[in-house]
Motif scaffolding. Sequence first.
Motif, PDB file in Angstrom:
ATOM      1  N   SER A 179       0.827  -1.215   0.000  1.00  0.00           N
ATOM      2  CA  SER A 179       0.000   0.000   0.000  1.00  0.00           C
ATOM      3  C   SER A 179       0.860   1.262   0.000  1.00  0.00           C
ATOM      4  O   SER A 179       0.529   2.234  -0.682  1.00  0.00           O
ATOM      5  CB  SER A 179      -0.954   0.002   1.182  1.00  0.00           C
ATOM      6  N   VAL A 180       1.971   1.267   0.736  1.00  0.00           N
ATOM      7  CA  VAL A 180       2.860   2.438   0.719  1.00  0.00           C
ATOM      8  C   VAL A 180       3.462   2.616  -0.666  1.00  0.00           C
ATOM      9  O   VAL A 180       3.561   3.735  -1.179  1.00  0.00           O
ATOM     10  CB  VAL A 180       3.971   2.289   1.787  1.00  0.00           C
ATOM     11  N   TYR A 181       3.846   1.524  -1.309  1.00  0.00           N
ATOM     12  CA  TYR A 181       4.419   1.604  -2.648  1.00  0.00           C
ATOM     13  C   TYR A 181       3.414   2.194  -3.635  1.00  0.00           C
ATOM     14  O   TYR A 181       3.765   3.017  -4.474  1.00  0.00           O
ATOM     15  CB  TYR A 181       4.865   0.213  -3.110  1.00  0.00           C
ATOM     16  N   LEU A 182       2.166   1.793  -3.534  1.00  0.00           N
ATOM     17  CA  LEU A 182       1.161   2.275  -4.483  1.00  0.00           C
ATOM     18  C   LEU A 182       0.678   3.689  -4.171  1.00  0.00           C
ATOM     19  O   LEU A 182       0.219   4.395  -5.064  1.00  0.00           O
ATOM     20  CB  LEU A 182      -0.029   1.310  -4.513  1.00  0.00           C
ATOM     21  N   VAL A 216      13.927  10.250  -8.953  1.00  0.00           N
ATOM     22  CA  VAL A 216      14.015   8.858  -9.382  1.00  0.00           C
ATOM     23  C   VAL A 216      12.621   8.251  -9.346  1.00  0.00           C
ATOM     24  O   VAL A 216      11.713   8.775  -8.711  1.00  0.00           O
ATOM     25  CB  VAL A 216      14.965   8.047  -8.474  1.00  0.00           C
ATOM     26  N   THR A 217      12.466   7.136 -10.037  1.00  0.00           N
ATOM     27  CA  THR A 217      11.190   6.429  -9.999  1.00  0.00           C
ATOM     28  C   THR A 217      11.057   5.721  -8.657  1.00  0.00           C
ATOM     29  O   THR A 217      12.045   5.468  -7.969  1.00  0.00           O
ATOM     30  CB  THR A 217      11.110   5.391 -11.131  1.00  0.00           C
ATOM     31  N   ARG A 218       9.834   5.411  -8.294  1.00  0.00           N
ATOM     32  CA  ARG A 218       9.646   4.742  -7.005  1.00  0.00           C
ATOM     33  C   ARG A 218      10.225   3.336  -7.017  1.00  0.00           C
ATOM     34  O   ARG A 218      10.639   2.823  -5.988  1.00  0.00           O
ATOM     35  CB  ARG A 218       8.184   4.730  -6.598  1.00  0.00           C
ATOM     36  N   TRP A 219      10.307   2.698  -8.189  1.00  0.00           N
ATOM     37  CA  TRP A 219      10.945   1.384  -8.281  1.00  0.00           C
ATOM     38  C   TRP A 219      12.428   1.500  -7.927  1.00  0.00           C
ATOM     39  O   TRP A 219      12.953   0.695  -7.161  1.00  0.00           O
ATOM     40  CB  TRP A 219      10.758   0.815  -9.690  1.00  0.00           C
ATOM     41  N   GLU A 220      13.106   2.503  -8.486  1.00  0.00           N
ATOM     42  CA  GLU A 220      14.523   2.689  -8.185  1.00  0.00           C
ATOM     43  C   GLU A 220      14.731   3.150  -6.743  1.00  0.00           C
ATOM     44  O   GLU A 220      15.724   2.804  -6.113  1.00  0.00           O
ATOM     45  CB  GLU A 220      15.146   3.699  -9.140  1.00  0.00           C
ATOM     46  N   TYR A 221      13.791   3.909  -6.218  1.00  0.00           N
ATOM     47  CA  TYR A 221      13.904   4.377  -4.836  1.00  0.00           C
ATOM     48  C   TYR A 221      13.897   3.203  -3.853  1.00  0.00           C
ATOM     49  O   TYR A 221      14.660   3.169  -2.907  1.00  0.00           O
ATOM     50  CB  TYR A 221      12.750   5.333  -4.534  1.00  0.00           C
ATOM     51  N   PHE A 222      13.017   2.231  -4.090  1.00  0.00           N
ATOM     52  CA  PHE A 222      12.926   1.093  -3.185  1.00  0.00           C
ATOM     53  C   PHE A 222      13.878  -0.045  -3.543  1.00  0.00           C
ATOM     54  O   PHE A 222      14.434  -0.689  -2.659  1.00  0.00           O
ATOM     55  CB  PHE A 222      11.489   0.547  -3.153  1.00  0.00           C
ATOM     56  N   PHE A 223      14.065  -0.323  -4.841  1.00  0.00           N
ATOM     57  CA  PHE A 223      14.817  -1.503  -5.250  1.00  0.00           C
ATOM     58  C   PHE A 223      16.089  -1.179  -6.015  1.00  0.00           C
ATOM     59  O   PHE A 223      16.662  -2.049  -6.658  1.00  0.00           O
ATOM     60  CB  PHE A 223      13.930  -2.412  -6.103  1.00  0.00           C
ATOM     61  N   GLY A 224      16.560   0.069  -5.955  1.00  0.00           N
ATOM     62  CA  GLY A 224      17.795   0.441  -6.633  1.00  0.00           C
ATOM     63  C   GLY A 224      19.006  -0.277  -6.080  1.00  0.00           C
ATOM     64  O   GLY A 224      19.936  -0.620  -6.811  1.00  0.00           O
ATOM     65  N   TRP A 225      19.009  -0.551  -4.778  1.00  0.00           N
ATOM     66  CA  TRP A 225      20.116  -1.272  -4.154  1.00  0.00           C
ATOM     67  C   TRP A 225      20.220  -2.678  -4.718  1.00  0.00           C
ATOM     68  O   TRP A 225      21.317  -3.203  -4.906  1.00  0.00           O
ATOM     69  CB  TRP A 225      19.912  -1.343  -2.643  1.00  0.00           C
ATOM     70  N   GLN A 276       7.314   9.583  -9.185  1.00  0.00           N
ATOM     71  CA  GLN A 276       8.639  10.196  -9.112  1.00  0.00           C
ATOM     72  C   GLN A 276       8.889  10.663  -7.685  1.00  0.00           C
ATOM     73  O   GLN A 276       8.083  11.388  -7.122  1.00  0.00           O
ATOM     74  CB  GLN A 276       8.741  11.393 -10.069  1.00  0.00           C
ATOM     75  N   ILE A 277      10.017  10.261  -7.110  1.00  0.00           N
ATOM     76  CA  ILE A 277      10.363  10.612  -5.731  1.00  0.00           C
ATOM     77  C   ILE A 277      11.715  11.310  -5.744  1.00  0.00           C
ATOM     78  O   ILE A 277      12.621  10.907  -6.474  1.00  0.00           O
ATOM     79  CB  ILE A 277      10.426   9.356  -4.847  1.00  0.00           C
ATOM     80  N   GLU A 278      11.841  12.340  -4.924  1.00  0.00           N
ATOM     81  CA  GLU A 278      13.127  13.028  -4.809  1.00  0.00           C
ATOM     82  C   GLU A 278      13.923  12.420  -3.668  1.00  0.00           C
ATOM     83  O   GLU A 278      13.392  12.196  -2.583  1.00  0.00           O
ATOM     84  CB  GLU A 278      12.926  14.522  -4.555  1.00  0.00           C
TER      85      GLU A 278
END
Length: 138
Positions: A40-43, A123-132, A48-50
């Motif tokens: 739910s937080v992801y959605l 960055v996109t929210r995908w990269e924000y959470f799963f960029g690592w 786009q997140i800074e």
Amino acid sequence: MKLEYRDLSSSRPGHQKRSRWLSFGLLDFFAASLLIFVISVYLVLPKQIERMVDVVFYDPSINSYASYRCIQDRTTKHRFTQSRDVRELRASVRVVNYAELNRLGRPQPDAGCFAAKGFTETVTRWEYFFGWFMKAVS
């Protein structure tokens, strides 16, 4: 003394089978709630997140730092470059991680770069959470 065997699987009303939902344990319930919360937080977050930049340019002679975007956009008033027209860095400028700045004597951010919000990147929210994870795989 006589021992009796009692069948525990009998269909007496006192020994009814537990519901499937009641057979989940506390950890299963916690894991399911955590999964629902993360999804739910992801959605809910915007696409786009800074976030803060990872790499900055630090000049020990003026005890200041700026981001690559500010140097490229020339918002730093050529403090980090040789001249206003040439974007070549000075010899004293070095590249450091943003997390290492406290170790370098608490430098001040460049005022022009700070005013232009040059220390954040979109960055996109995908990269924000799963960029690592993507960095670890590649």
